[in-house]
Design a protein around this motif. Structure first.
Motif, PDB file in Angstrom:
ATOM      1  N   GLN A   1      88.986 -30.343 -92.477  1.00 53.66           N
ATOM      2  CA  GLN A   1      90.073 -31.294 -92.242  1.00 53.66           C
ATOM      3  C   GLN A   1      90.045 -31.873 -90.830  1.00 53.66           C
ATOM      4  N   PHE A   2      89.040 -31.542 -90.049  1.00 51.22           N
ATOM      5  CA  PHE A   2      88.955 -32.084 -88.691  1.00 51.22           C
ATOM      6  C   PHE A   2      88.961 -33.612 -88.743  1.00 51.22           C
ATOM      7  N   LYS A   3      89.785 -34.209 -87.880  1.00 49.55           N
ATOM      8  CA  LYS A   3      89.810 -35.659 -87.765  1.00 49.55           C
ATOM      9  C   LYS A   3      89.023 -36.153 -86.559  1.00 49.55           C
ATOM     10  N   VAL A   4      88.816 -35.252 -85.578  1.00 52.32           N
ATOM     11  CA  VAL A   4      88.095 -35.679 -84.382  1.00 52.32           C
ATOM     12  C   VAL A   4      87.110 -34.622 -83.882  1.00 52.32           C
ATOM     13  N   TYR A   5      87.486 -33.348 -83.931  1.00 52.37           N
ATOM     14  CA  TYR A   5      86.633 -32.306 -83.371  1.00 52.37           C
ATOM     15  C   TYR A   5      85.291 -32.237 -84.095  1.00 52.37           C
ATOM     16  N   GLY A   6      84.205 -32.261 -83.310  1.00 50.24           N
ATOM     17  CA  GLY A   6      82.870 -32.148 -83.874  1.00 50.24           C
ATOM     18  C   GLY A   6      82.386 -33.375 -84.622  1.00 50.24           C
ATOM     19  N   ARG A   7      83.103 -34.512 -84.521  1.00 50.10           N
ATOM     20  CA  ARG A   7      82.755 -35.702 -85.304  1.00 50.10           C
ATOM     21  C   ARG A   7      82.111 -36.793 -84.445  1.00 50.10           C
ATOM     22  N   GLU A   8      81.416 -36.403 -83.410  1.00 51.38           N
ATOM     23  CA  GLU A   8      80.748 -37.370 -82.538  1.00 51.38           C
ATOM     24  C   GLU A   8      79.874 -38.329 -83.351  1.00 51.38           C
ATOM     25  N   GLY A   9      80.053 -39.641 -83.083  1.00 52.54           N
ATOM     26  CA  GLY A   9      79.256 -40.653 -83.766  1.00 52.54           C
ATOM     27  C   GLY A   9      79.781 -41.069 -85.119  1.00 52.54           C
TER      28      GLY A   9
ATOM     29  N   VAL B   1      82.885 -42.500 -87.726  1.00 50.95           N
ATOM     30  CA  VAL B   1      83.955 -43.494 -87.639  1.00 50.95           C
ATOM     31  C   VAL B   1      85.305 -42.790 -87.537  1.00 50.95           C
ATOM     32  N   CYS B   2      86.165 -43.330 -86.679  1.00 52.48           N
ATOM     33  CA  CYS B   2      87.512 -42.775 -86.492  1.00 52.48           C
ATOM     34  C   CYS B   2      88.225 -42.661 -87.827  1.00 52.48           C
ATOM     35  N   ALA B   3      88.967 -41.565 -87.988  1.00 55.80           N
ATOM     36  CA  ALA B   3      89.670 -41.304 -89.249  1.00 55.80           C
ATOM     37  C   ALA B   3      90.889 -42.192 -89.436  1.00 55.80           C
ATOM     38  N   ASN B   4      91.358 -42.846 -88.382  1.00 57.10           N
ATOM     39  CA  ASN B   4      92.527 -43.714 -88.501  1.00 57.10           C
ATOM     40  C   ASN B   4      92.146 -45.020 -89.201  1.00 57.10           C
ATOM     41  N   GLU B   5      92.888 -45.352 -90.227  1.00 53.64           N
ATOM     42  CA  GLU B   5      92.601 -46.540 -91.017  1.00 53.64           C
ATOM     43  C   GLU B   5      92.632 -47.804 -90.154  1.00 53.64           C
ATOM     44  N   GLY B   6      91.609 -48.621 -90.277  1.00 55.88           N
ATOM     45  CA  GLY B   6      91.560 -49.880 -89.567  1.00 55.88           C
ATOM     46  C   GLY B   6      91.022 -49.801 -88.159  1.00 55.88           C
ATOM     47  N   CYS B   7      90.693 -48.592 -87.664  1.00 60.01           N
ATOM     48  CA  CYS B   7      90.204 -48.475 -86.293  1.00 60.01           C
ATOM     49  C   CYS B   7      88.743 -48.913 -86.204  1.00 60.01           C
ATOM     50  N   GLY B   8      87.848 -48.185 -86.833  1.00 57.77           N
ATOM     51  CA  GLY B   8      86.446 -48.556 -86.847  1.00 57.77           C
ATOM     52  C   GLY B   8      85.629 -48.080 -85.672  1.00 57.77           C
ATOM     53  N   SER B   9      86.279 -47.553 -84.625  1.00 56.44           N
ATOM     54  CA  SER B   9      85.535 -47.047 -83.474  1.00 56.44           C
ATOM     55  C   SER B   9      84.831 -45.749 -83.822  1.00 56.44           C
ATOM     56  N   LEU B  10      83.791 -45.432 -83.068  1.00 56.94           N
ATOM     57  CA  LEU B  10      83.061 -44.192 -83.273  1.00 56.94           C
ATOM     58  C   LEU B  10      83.599 -43.119 -82.336  1.00 56.94           C
ATOM     59  N   ILE B  11      83.732 -41.909 -82.875  1.00 61.08           N
ATOM     60  CA  ILE B  11      84.212 -40.782 -82.075  1.00 61.08           C
ATOM     61  C   ILE B  11      83.180 -40.454 -80.993  1.00 61.08           C
ATOM     62  N   GLU B  12      83.678 -40.231 -79.794  1.00 62.37           N
ATOM     63  CA  GLU B  12      82.808 -39.900 -78.665  1.00 62.37           C
ATOM     64  C   GLU B  12      82.993 -38.442 -78.251  1.00 62.37           C
ATOM     65  N   ARG B  13      81.905 -37.860 -77.777  1.00 58.75           N
ATOM     66  CA  ARG B  13      81.963 -36.531 -77.183  1.00 58.75           C
ATOM     67  C   ARG B  13      81.864 -36.666 -75.674  1.00 58.75           C
ATOM     68  N   ARG B  14      82.863 -36.157 -74.979  1.00 56.15           N
ATOM     69  CA  ARG B  14      82.861 -36.157 -73.533  1.00 56.15           C
ATOM     70  C   ARG B  14      83.020 -34.719 -73.057  1.00 56.15           C
ATOM     71  N   VAL B  15      82.681 -34.477 -71.815  1.00 56.71           N
ATOM     72  CA  VAL B  15      82.765 -33.125 -71.275  1.00 56.71           C
ATOM     73  C   VAL B  15      83.914 -33.047 -70.279  1.00 56.71           C
ATOM     74  N   LEU B  16      84.764 -32.063 -70.476  1.00 60.39           N
ATOM     75  CA  LEU B  16      85.908 -31.836 -69.587  1.00 60.39           C
ATOM     76  C   LEU B  16      85.961 -30.354 -69.248  1.00 60.39           C
ATOM     77  N   SER B  17      85.810 -30.053 -67.968  1.00 59.81           N
ATOM     78  CA  SER B  17      85.811 -28.659 -67.502  1.00 59.81           C
ATOM     79  C   SER B  17      84.770 -27.825 -68.250  1.00 59.81           C
TER      80      SER B  17
END
Length: 293
Positions: free
Chosen positions: A255-263, A265-281
């Motif tokens: 059911q992950f909507k963002v975690y581990g989904r790098e590359g 398509v965003c799960a939000n309807e109509g968005c179309g952007s690709l999920i990005e992986r960034r590094v924080l701490s």
């Protein structure tokens, strides 16, 4: 590392077998895990009756009749196996099928309704640890922790107070166990995505916004609670090592909507952007660059 839903899943699986049981025998197959076992651990456990199996943050807390508490942290790969005791070691069949060479702690218990029960702690990486703490004694593991995220004490007002004046990213704040206990990388990423909050946004900015727009932090606390409850209902998330006390996998990862989904398509309807992986701490942070801008 198992987070709150995974540890709560383990707790609920152990509780029917352990609460009310008397510990007859304890075997330590090595002198330590991540840290040495507490002094005289076997002697302090044998003969005790388990009064309650609880959880605080990412710790299992087993209350004993001796008025001591056995604390267990699963680390990266720790797991408990529980089932009916079988005297013939070669005949034991554990559903988890974990390598017995990593069985570091074994307990034999007698339960008033379950009969003879065997509890095994298995940990290939040995990052987990155990401790025994007397009731009312200083507890170096728990005393510094913030409120439980599923409790009434975890609120928008609490976050606004703890975020005030802090320039660190909001994700860093939510992972700080002194601010809120038990949250980890997966569920923070998911909750921030649900609310459309940039994980890199300074905590102070959210605290300041709360004065004019209380719904933002209130929505975040509610998103965190919803995410955790759904994950607990799904038995937690299995990414690599996690299984519950009966050897079953968790299913929230589906059911992950963002975690581990790098590359993806965003799960939000109509968005179309690709999920990005960034590094924080030093940790992977997954974000939609459009919905969380």
């Amino acid at each position: 590392m198992p987070e709150l839903p995974e540890v709560e899943t383990v707790r609920s699986g152990l509780e029917p077998f352990l609460t009310g049981a008397t510990i007859n025998e304890v075997k330590l197959n090595r002198p330590d895990l991540r840290f040495p076992f507490p002094d005289n651990m076997v002697k302090r456990l044998e003969g005790q009756t388990i009064q309650h199996v609880g959880r605080r943050a990412k710790y299992l807390v087993v209350e004993l009749s001796s008025r001591e508490n056995l604390l267990a942290h699963l680390g990266m790969s720790g797991s408990f196996k529980v089932g009916q005791y079988v005297p013939d070691a070669e005949a034991r069949v554990h559903k988890q099928k974990l390598s017995p060479k990593h069985d570091h702690v074994t307990m034999r218990l007698t339960h008033p309704t379950q009969g003879e029960v065997e509890l095994i702690y298995n940990d290939p990486r040995r990052f987990g640890y155990m401790d025994l703490i007397a009731d009312g004694a200083p507890n170096k593991h728990l005393d510094h922790l913030g409120p439980e995220p599923l409790s009434n004490q975890f609120s928008a007002e609490h976050l606004a107070m703890r975020f005030a004046g802090k320039r660190s990213p909001v994700k860093t704040g939510l992972l700080d166990q002194r601010i809120v206990a038990g949250l980890g990388n997966i569920y923070v990423c998911e909750a921030l995505f649900e609310m459309g909050i940039d994980p890199f946004k300074p905590m102070a900015a959210l605290a300041d916004a709360h004065k004019k727009e209380p719904a933002l932090l209130d929505g975040l606390t509610q998103a965190i609670k919803r995410t955790l409850l759904v994950a607990i209902e799904a038995g937690g998330s299995t990414l690599k090592d996690f299984k519950n006390a009966q050897g079953d996998l968790g299913y929230f990862q589906h059911q992950f909507k963002v975690y581990g989904r790098e590359g993806e398509v965003c799960a939000n309807e109509g968005c179309g952007s690709l999920i990005e992986r960034r590094v924080l701490s030093g940790r992977s942070t997954f974000v939609c660059p459009t919905c969380q801008s």
